[in-house]
Structures are given as C-alpha cells and as structure tokens.
Design a protein around this motif. Structure first.
Motif: not given
Length: 256
Positions: A125-149
């Motif tokens: 479900t979350p992955h489908k939402f991300i794929m249907e809303n590319p802005w979440t990948h660009t402005y949310l998912e990738v920055p979190l991939y950098i910050a949280l680790p």
C-alpha cells in the motif's frame, strides 16, 4: 495497475535533482571549511556524498521509479552505505545540544524509525502510493533515506564522540538486530510468487530487487558489524591500559 513502460534506454537517463544536489553542495561547502577533521574523516564524508550522487543524479536515480531493482539499489546505497560514511566523516567538534537532534538520535527511537522506514516503504500500500505520487519519492522518501540512517548510525559507529549514548557492545548488538528486518524484507520480496505491487514491475525485476536487498544487506551489515567489533576490542584494550596505569600509580604511591 499497468506495468510501467520504459521507452528510453536506462543508461541515457540522468537528472540534476536540485532538491538533493543543492543542499548537498551547501553541506559540502560548510564541511570543507571545517578544519577539525582528519584526512580519514574527510575521505569518508566525501565518499558518503559521492555515493548519494551516484544513486540520485545517475540513471539509477533517474529510473528508480521505473525499475524495482534500481529503486532497491538506491535504497541500499543511501541507507546502508551513505549514512554510515557520513557519520564516520562527521567532525570531532560536532556535538549538538539541540533537543530534537538528541531525541531522534535516541538509540531506541532511531532504530525503530530506521527499521520502520525500510519495511514501510516496501509494503504494497505505501509503495503504491509513492509510485502514484512521485513527489513523495522526490521530497520525502529519498531525503528520509539520507537523514534517518545518519541518525541511526550516529551513536553506533565510532567517530571519537565523547558523549556516546551507546556502549561499544550495544552498538554491535544494535547493528546485528537491524540485520533481521533488513534481510527478511528482501527475502519475502524475493520469494513472492506473484507481484506484490499490482504488476508495476515484471516479476523478474521484483525478485531481482528482493535478492539485492536480501544479499546486499547481509554483506554490508557484516562490514559495519566488523567495524563496530573492531572498535569494541580497541576500547576494551584502552580500558585495560588505563586500569594497568592506575594500578601502577597506586603501587608507586604506596611505595611498593
């Protein structure tokens, strides 16, 4: 949902990604002005920046929304390589007192957030939402991939931080425990007999991504665990030397 169609060759796709590259350029500028870093730290930090760029501006990042395997390469690189390298390269003088920073680097909370992000973004479900809303990948998912680790590894990998909140032994345990959700996430994706994401990708691509997550996490985690064990051994050696010095000083004072 129909499978993504890829009209252009993957390797001709590049992007500037200013939302990532511009902040990175500013961070790099500020970092290079800092003189309180060793050559080893500088090399580590620059390597961390380089790995981010390698999976953001290259075809890996440009087509991460089209191929699950590329998405997983980006994911693994940012979360398991870039983050630790940036931590190891952090200047010795970096000891923020900010309450939010202390909160999000709390050993338990940072572990939960890291594991939650890793598992959550790959649930259907979350992955489908991300794929249907590319802005979440660009402005949310990738920055979190950098910050949280970065927040997760901040207390685990030795960078001469004088106010460690986690012992060397607990660092090893925490890293080992993180291997469980990392490898199991990839394993369950790999063994799935059907598409988990409504045929967004071919089954081969999905399995390829799962195998990269499964095997890649084990290999990379083993490296960081080995480094943590090394620093644990060294810290125990230093403690032994300090105890020996104290005993010798007491004996001299007693005239033994």
């Amino acid at each position: 949902m129909e499978m993504h169609h890829h009209q252009l060759s993957v390797w001709t796709s590049w992007q500037i990604a200013p939302e990532i590259t511009f902040p990175l350029a500013l961070l790099l500028f500020l970092y290079l002005r800092n003189q309180d870093v060793t050559n080893r730290q500088r090399l580590s930090f620059l390597s961390g920046i380089a790995t981010i760029l390698a999976v953001v501006i290259t075809p890996i990042g440009a087509r991460a929304m089209d191929y699950f395997s590329l998405h997983m390469i980006q994911h693994i690189s940012l979360m398991m390589i870039s983050g630790p390298l940036l931590v190891i390269g952090t200047p010795n003088s970096f000891a923020p007192k900010n309450r939010l920073f202390k909160l999000f680097t709390h050993p338990v909370l940072s572990w939960v957030l890291y594991a939650g992000l890793m598992i959550g973004v790959h649930l259907p479900t979350p992955h489908k939402f991300i794929m249907e809303n590319p802005w979440t990948h660009t402005y949310l998912e990738v920055p979190l991939y950098i910050a949280l680790p970065y927040l997760f590894y901040f207390n685990l990998l030795d960078r001469r931080y004088k106010e460690r909140r986690v012992s060397q032994a607990l660092s090893v345990i925490s890293l080992f425990l993180m291997m469980v959700p990392e490898t199991l996430t990839g394993f369950f994706i790999y063994v799935s007999r059907s598409s988990l994401y409504e045929d967004m990708y071919t089954l081969d691509d999905q399995r390829r991504g799962g195998s990269l997550m499964w095997s890649g996490a084990m290999i990379i985690d083993a490296i960081w665990i080995a480094l943590a064990v090394y620093h644990w051994i060294k810290s125990e050696e230093r403690k032994s030397l300090e105890i020996d010095s104290e005993i010798a000083a007491e004996q001299r004072a007693a005239g033994v």
